[in-house]
Design a protein around this motif. Sequence first.
Motif, PDB file in Angstrom:
ATOM      1  N   GLU A   1      47.099  22.369   4.573  1.00 44.09           N
ATOM      2  CA  GLU A   1      47.695  23.377   5.450  1.00 44.09           C
ATOM      3  C   GLU A   1      49.090  22.902   5.816  1.00 44.09           C
ATOM      4  O   GLU A   1      49.284  21.742   6.163  1.00 44.09           O
TER       5      GLU A   1
ATOM      6  N   GLU B   1      50.101  27.970  10.417  1.00 41.05           N
ATOM      7  CA  GLU B   1      49.810  27.124   9.272  1.00 41.05           C
ATOM      8  C   GLU B   1      49.138  27.967   8.208  1.00 41.05           C
ATOM      9  O   GLU B   1      48.322  28.828   8.506  1.00 41.05           O
TER      10      GLU B   1
ATOM     11  N   VAL C   1      47.387  27.910   4.065  1.00 44.88           N
ATOM     12  CA  VAL C   1      46.869  27.068   2.996  1.00 44.88           C
ATOM     13  C   VAL C   1      47.931  27.001   1.915  1.00 44.88           C
ATOM     14  O   VAL C   1      48.368  28.023   1.388  1.00 44.88           O
TER      15      VAL C   1
END
Length: 148
Positions: A8, A77, A79
Amino acid sequence: MRYMLIMEAPESMALGGPDAPPPEEVFEAMGRFNHDLVEAGVLLAAEGLAPSSDGFLVTHDGEGPSVTDGPFTEAKELVAGFWMLEVASREEAVQWAGRCPIGPGVTLQVRRIAEMSDLEDVAPAEVLDAEATLRRRLADHEAEREQV
């Protein structure tokens, strides 16, 4: 045991972003890490993800799915990529995650991948049987692709 390492990172840290290290350093470090995973025989899959501006969200709201194009500005955040490992223990997964060359401001979430045995006391037997059949078919399809 299989584990997924989920990287992340704020999109501002993506390659070329103002907070990003030089791309050649990133590629070299990740290349060495991936090489070590392959050499140890624990890497099942690894991929980086395109920016959220290339993605979309599908929201199920009861009236059918709705699609919203990225970027996902509300997310702090996102991925950025993942690795799937098959290791002997949680401790080994922790060791590999600790070796991942991520920089400050990046989080590596490590999650064990659920096995069918985890569902035996929860899911009905017919659902487990159907899932086992699907997994066998998937393995057959993968074997066919490898022969091509």
